[in-house]
Design a protein around this motif. Structure first.
Motif, mmCIF file in Angstrom:
data_model
loop_
_atom_site.group_PDB
_atom_site.id
_atom_site.type_symbol
_atom_site.label_atom_id
_atom_site.label_comp_id
_atom_site.label_asym_id
_atom_site.label_seq_id
_atom_site.Cartn_x
_atom_site.Cartn_y
_atom_site.Cartn_z
ATOM 1 N N SER A 156 -25.323 57.761 -22.391
ATOM 2 C CA SER A 156 -25.426 58.004 -20.955
ATOM 3 C C SER A 156 -26.406 56.996 -20.371
ATOM 4 N N GLY A 157 -26.184 56.670 -19.117
ATOM 5 C CA GLY A 157 -27.030 55.671 -18.472
ATOM 6 C C GLY A 157 -26.398 54.295 -18.556
ATOM 7 N N ASP A 158 -27.231 53.283 -18.670
ATOM 8 C CA ASP A 158 -26.797 51.886 -18.640
ATOM 9 C C ASP A 158 -26.102 51.494 -19.952
ATOM 10 N N MET A 159 -24.784 51.390 -19.895
ATOM 11 C CA MET A 159 -23.987 51.068 -21.082
ATOM 12 C C MET A 159 -24.311 49.676 -21.623
ATOM 13 N N SER A 160 -24.748 48.748 -20.774
ATOM 14 C CA SER A 160 -25.050 47.400 -21.246
ATOM 15 C C SER A 160 -26.220 47.412 -22.217
ATOM 16 N N VAL A 161 -27.134 48.376 -22.065
ATOM 17 C CA VAL A 161 -28.256 48.504 -22.996
ATOM 18 C C VAL A 161 -27.732 48.950 -24.359
ATOM 19 N N ALA A 162 -26.809 49.892 -24.350
ATOM 20 C CA ALA A 162 -26.221 50.368 -25.609
ATOM 21 C C ALA A 162 -25.485 49.253 -26.324
ATOM 22 N N LEU A 163 -24.855 48.361 -25.571
ATOM 23 C CA LEU A 163 -24.131 47.255 -26.196
ATOM 24 C C LEU A 163 -25.070 46.281 -26.909
ATOM 25 N N LYS A 164 -26.319 46.218 -26.465
ATOM 26 C CA LYS A 164 -27.300 45.355 -27.103
ATOM 27 C C LYS A 164 -27.865 45.975 -28.385
ATOM 28 N N LEU A 165 -27.498 47.213 -28.641
ATOM 29 C CA LEU A 165 -28.012 47.944 -29.797
ATOM 30 C C LEU A 165 -27.722 47.241 -31.117
ATOM 31 N N GLN A 166 -26.603 46.551 -31.200
ATOM 32 C CA GLN A 166 -26.255 45.860 -32.452
ATOM 33 C C GLN A 166 -27.254 44.781 -32.808
ATOM 34 N N ARG A 167 -27.971 44.271 -31.815
ATOM 35 C CA ARG A 167 -29.012 43.267 -32.098
ATOM 36 C C ARG A 167 -30.247 43.885 -32.722
ATOM 37 N N VAL A 168 -30.381 45.187 -32.562
ATOM 38 C CA VAL A 168 -31.586 45.888 -33.038
ATOM 39 C C VAL A 168 -31.369 46.544 -34.392
#
Length: 98
Positions: free
Chosen positions: A85-97
């Motif tokens: 929930s919230g900003d999906m673009s942040v979730a997409l960056k999760l793979q970098r973490v």
């Protein structure tokens, strides 16, 4: 993997300069939360429950699998192992973490 170990592992993976440039919260319900502040310099990872740009509702077991590399972020999302929930673009960056 217990919550302090998950938190420390994420702290190490995020490092001082998070690629997120946003805040992200893993919400495990009664199991606790892990909050990543990727805007802070250096980045911080703790267990404080507060508002985030993106929240990932996930079970403790699935978060442990995500952090350990047993669960890929895209696979977890597509199979319903967590909800964003919230900003999906942040979730997409999760793979970098993780």
């Amino acid at each position: 993997m217990d919550m302090p170990t998950i938190t420390e592992t994420l702290r190490t993976k995020v490092g001082a300069a998070s690629p997120l440039n946003a805040s992200l919260k893993f919400d495990c319900g009664d199991g606790g939360v892990v909050y990543i502040d990727g805007r802070a310099m250096p980045s911080t990872v703790d267990n404080t429950d507060r508002e985030a740009d993106c929240t990932i509702a996930i079970t403790h077991e699935n978060l442990a699998a995500l952090v350990s590399g047993e669960l890929e972020p895209a696979t977890g999302f597509m199979t319903g192992k967590f909800k964003v929930s919230g900003d999906m673009s942040v979730a997409l960056k999760l793979q970098r973490v993780v």
